[in-house]
Motif scaffolding. Structure first.
Motif, mmCIF file in Angstrom:
data_model
loop_
_atom_site.group_PDB
_atom_site.id
_atom_site.type_symbol
_atom_site.label_atom_id
_atom_site.label_comp_id
_atom_site.label_asym_id
_atom_site.label_seq_id
_atom_site.Cartn_x
_atom_site.Cartn_y
_atom_site.Cartn_z
ATOM 1 N N ARG A 53 40.652 43.089 35.247
ATOM 2 C CA ARG A 53 40.524 41.869 36.056
ATOM 3 C C ARG A 53 40.067 40.702 35.184
ATOM 4 N N ARG A 60 45.545 34.141 32.787
ATOM 5 C CA ARG A 60 46.215 33.545 33.939
ATOM 6 C C ARG A 60 46.962 32.257 33.616
ATOM 7 N N LYS A 89 52.523 41.566 43.755
ATOM 8 C CA LYS A 89 53.197 40.354 44.211
ATOM 9 C C LYS A 89 54.696 40.629 44.260
ATOM 10 N N THR A 95 53.578 40.636 49.800
ATOM 11 C CA THR A 95 52.779 41.664 49.144
ATOM 12 C C THR A 95 53.492 43.000 49.269
ATOM 13 N N TYR A 97 53.393 47.246 47.701
ATOM 14 C CA TYR A 97 52.449 48.250 47.213
ATOM 15 C C TYR A 97 53.186 49.231 46.325
ATOM 16 N N LEU A 113 48.023 42.101 42.495
ATOM 17 C CA LEU A 113 47.242 41.278 43.412
ATOM 18 C C LEU A 113 45.813 41.826 43.451
ATOM 19 N N TRP A 114 44.879 41.054 42.956
ATOM 20 C CA TRP A 114 43.504 41.520 42.874
ATOM 21 C C TRP A 114 42.773 41.376 44.199
ATOM 22 N N ASP A 115 43.165 40.405 44.999
ATOM 23 C CA ASP A 115 42.552 40.188 46.305
ATOM 24 C C ASP A 115 43.665 40.127 47.349
ATOM 25 N N PRO A 116 44.279 41.278 47.664
ATOM 26 C CA PRO A 116 45.416 41.265 48.590
ATOM 27 C C PRO A 116 44.976 40.848 49.991
ATOM 28 N N PRO A 117 45.888 40.209 50.737
ATOM 29 C CA PRO A 117 45.560 39.851 52.115
ATOM 30 C C PRO A 117 45.313 41.085 52.960
ATOM 31 N N VAL A 118 44.429 40.946 53.922
ATOM 32 C CA VAL A 118 44.080 42.081 54.788
ATOM 33 C C VAL A 118 44.973 42.085 56.003
#
Length: 118
Positions: A53, A60, A89, A95, A97, A113-118
């Protein structure tokens, strides 16, 4: 480490300074990052998630390519249990998997994606 001499510019980093740079490997990379040509540089990395990370944050805003081997818990090892999935991504902001045990473990650092949408 001697086996790498003559093949690459090998540098080491240790948290306690006992060998090479005193600090993390990403801190060492940050010191020299401006000297790397994006067209001829490829970073290959493996290690704990926090290091990967940190590497992603460092790279980035660059065009430097980076492939990472992810370390995930793999319950079945054949992709059936989905215990090792990572968010990726996909086109148009979607998103997806991927199973680390089946589709990896090597991924382009920019597609994770380090902070994927919930």
């Amino acid at each position: 480490m001697n086996r790498f001499q003559g093949f690459c510019d090998l540098r080491t980093a240790t948290d306690d300074g006992s060998c090479g740079y005193h600090g993390t490997v990403t801190e060492l990379l940050a010191v020299d990052l401006g000297g790397y040509d994006a067209k001829s540089t490829l970073i290959l990395a493996c290690g704990p998630g926090a290091m990967i990370r940190s590497l992603e944050l460092l790279l980035r805003d660059t065009r430097i390519r980076c492939q990472v081997s992810l370390e995930e818990r793999m319950a079945c090892g054949v992709g059936a249990c989905l215990g090792c999935v990572v968010a990726i991504k996909e086109g148009e902001g979607r998103t997806g998997y991927r199973r680390v045990c089946h589709d990896g473990p090597v991924f382009d650092i920019g597609e994770i994606l380090w902070d994927p949408p919930v």
